[in-house]
Design an enzyme around this catalytic site. Structure first.
Site, short mmCIF file in Angstrom:
data_model
loop_
_atom_site.label_atom_id
_atom_site.label_comp_id
_atom_site.label_asym_id
_atom_site.label_seq_id
_atom_site.Cartn_x
_atom_site.Cartn_y
_atom_site.Cartn_z
N ARG A 106 46.22 29.76 33.79
CA ARG A 106 44.93 29.75 34.50
C ARG A 106 44.47 28.31 34.55
O ARG A 106 44.23 27.68 33.51
CB ARG A 106 43.91 30.63 33.79
CG ARG A 106 42.51 30.42 34.32
CD ARG A 106 41.51 31.46 33.88
NE ARG A 106 41.71 32.72 34.57
CZ ARG A 106 40.79 33.66 34.71
NH1 ARG A 106 39.57 33.48 34.18
NH2 ARG A 106 41.04 34.78 35.36
N HIS A 123 44.13 34.31 43.20
CA HIS A 123 44.04 35.12 41.97
C HIS A 123 44.89 36.37 42.19
O HIS A 123 44.38 37.49 42.34
CB HIS A 123 42.57 35.48 41.72
CG HIS A 123 42.29 35.96 40.32
ND1 HIS A 123 43.28 36.09 39.36
CD2 HIS A 123 41.13 36.36 39.73
CE1 HIS A 123 42.73 36.53 38.24
NE2 HIS A 123 41.44 36.72 38.44
N GLN A 175 44.50 39.70 40.08
CA GLN A 175 43.30 40.46 40.37
C GLN A 175 43.48 41.33 41.61
O GLN A 175 43.10 42.50 41.65
CB GLN A 175 42.11 39.51 40.57
CG GLN A 175 40.81 40.23 40.84
CD GLN A 175 40.30 41.02 39.66
OE1 GLN A 175 40.14 40.48 38.59
NE2 GLN A 175 40.05 42.32 39.86
N ASP A 224 32.39 38.71 45.10
CA ASP A 224 32.76 37.85 43.96
C ASP A 224 31.63 36.82 43.82
O ASP A 224 30.78 36.69 44.71
CB ASP A 224 34.11 37.18 44.26
CG ASP A 224 34.60 36.24 43.16
OD1 ASP A 224 34.16 36.41 42.00
OD2 ASP A 224 35.40 35.33 43.45
N CYS A 281 35.41 41.73 41.08
CA CYS A 281 36.44 41.35 40.10
C CYS A 281 35.83 41.04 38.73
O CYS A 281 36.54 41.05 37.74
CB CYS A 281 37.24 40.16 40.62
SG CYS A 281 36.25 38.67 40.86
N ARG A 333 43.71 45.75 35.64
CA ARG A 333 44.36 44.47 35.39
C ARG A 333 45.52 44.67 34.41
O ARG A 333 46.60 44.12 34.57
CB ARG A 333 43.35 43.46 34.79
CG ARG A 333 42.20 43.08 35.71
CD ARG A 333 42.68 42.30 36.92
NE ARG A 333 43.44 41.14 36.52
CZ ARG A 333 42.91 39.96 36.16
NH1 ARG A 333 41.60 39.79 36.18
NH2 ARG A 333 43.68 38.94 35.82
N1 NVA Z 1 36.21 33.24 42.15
C1 NVA Z 1 35.98 33.42 40.73
C2 NVA Z 1 36.83 34.50 40.19
C3 NVA Z 1 36.59 34.81 38.74
C4 NVA Z 1 37.48 35.86 38.20
C5 NVA Z 1 36.22 32.11 40.00
O1 NVA Z 1 37.21 31.43 40.29
O2 NVA Z 1 35.41 31.76 39.15
N1 CP Z 2 38.32 38.90 36.93
C1 CP Z 2 38.77 38.01 36.02
O1 CP Z 2 39.78 37.32 36.24
O2 CP Z 2 38.04 37.98 34.89
P1 CP Z 2 38.16 36.88 33.71
O3 CP Z 2 37.70 35.57 34.30
O4 CP Z 2 37.25 37.40 32.65
O5 CP Z 2 39.58 36.79 33.27
#
Ligand code: NVA
Ligand code: CP
Length: 298
Positions: free
Chosen positions: A101, A128, A131, A218, A257, A285
């Site tokens: 990540r 992502h 997700q 989101d 998400c 997930r």
């Molecule tokens: N678009 C959001 C998704 C979080 C799971 C982010 O990147 O923060």
């Molecule tokens: N939806 C998601 O990826 O959640 P986290 O950021 O908690 O991993």
């Protein structure tokens, strides 16, 4: 499949195979006939926060017989500036797979290239994919598939989530309508590359929601954008709330998400009304990622 770096790079066939496997993983939870990760160590390298992704991968790896090793960027020399390609060449000689990540998609691509081990994108600024697989699984379970369905995405039209949804629509052919403020819409070059006649972009949330079977949203500011308060102002009128859902098809699903900011991209009332679906989506997930892990060890 040797890596999961994006939805863009998957085929419709691979997506369907992963979803079928995820359904099987869910059915067989606690009684898996095989342990495909037995004796393996998988590194989770995270430079952004996570609740769902970290926990679902750690649990999933253990349930498949493997050992997860969580490494935040500050635990390792990456945080001091050691290049990703060097980190990859070290870990590639020690662990069996990596889940990353981070910010730049190129870092995940480089890690996969230099490490030579199966690599999974656990969220970048571009995509992502894990997700989206969980989201598609939830839709399959609740609506028995996407054929003839319309999906609406209300919010940031060029976030990692939206981009993954755009590629999913391209591959699977369902109708996708993205409602985003003009400044947060996918640029023309991206849409030309996507070349998906089943995708529409609008700045009118009601138009996107009209007749939609799935309403998806989101956060307005993704991780790394928290100080862009001016961007947030663009989203006035983009909350997923009861007034907007009047336009959706009867029996529609609401997906998020998570994490959610109640009173911003979604009202507290709508989130609680659709909590069963949204937390099923979060649980999925685990099952979807176990399918990914399994397919990377075949
Ligand atoms: N678009 C959001 C998704 C979080 C799971 C982010 O990147 O923060
Ligand atoms: N939806 C998601 O990826 O959640 P986290 O950021 O908690 O991993």
């Amino acid at each position: 499949m040797s890596h999961l770096l994006s939805i863009e790079q998957l085929s419709a066939r691979e997506i369907h195979q992963l979803l079928d496997c995820a359904l099987r993983m869910k059915r067989e939870r606690g009684a898996h006939p095989s342990q495909p990760l037995a004796g393996q160590t998988w590194a989770l390298i995270f430079t952004k926060s996570s609740t769902r992704t970290r926990v679902s991968f750690e649990v999933g790896i253990r349930e498949l017989g493997g050992y997860p090793m969580f490494l935040s960027k500050n635990d390792i020399q990456l945080g001091r500036g050691e290049p990703i390609r060097d980190t990859a060449r070290v870990l590639g000689r020690m662990v069996h797979g990596a889940i990353i990540r981070t910010f730049a998609q190129q870092d995940v691509i480089d890690f996969a290239h230099y490490s030579g081990i199966p690599t999974i994108n656990a969220l970048t600024d571009d995509e992502h994919p894990c997700q989206i697989l969980a989201d598609l699984l939830t839709i399959m379970e609740r609506l028995h598939g996407l054929d003839g369905r319309k999906v609406a995405f209300i919010g940031d039209g060029f976030s990692n989530m939206t981009r993954s949804w755009l590629w999913a629509a391209k591959h699977l052919g369902f109708e996708l309508s993205v409602a985003a403020p003009a400044a947060c819409q996918p640029p023309a070059e991206f849409l030309a590359k996507l070349n998906a006649p089943n995708v529409t972009i609008t700045d009118d949330p009601a138009q996107a929601a009209q007749g939609a079977h799935v309403i998806n949203t989101d956060v307005w500011l993704s991780m790394g954008q928290e100080d862009q308060t001016a961007k947030e102002l663009e989203f006035a009128g983009f909350e997923v709330n009861a007034e907007l859902l009047i336009h959706a098809a009867p029996g529609h699903l609401v997906l998020h998400c998570l994490p959610a900011y109640r009173g911003k991209e979604i009202s507290a009332e709508v989130l609680e009304l659709h909590a069963d679906t949204i937390f099923q989506q979060a649980e999925n997930r685990l099952h979807a990622q176990k399918a990914v892990l399994t397919s990377l060890t075949e």
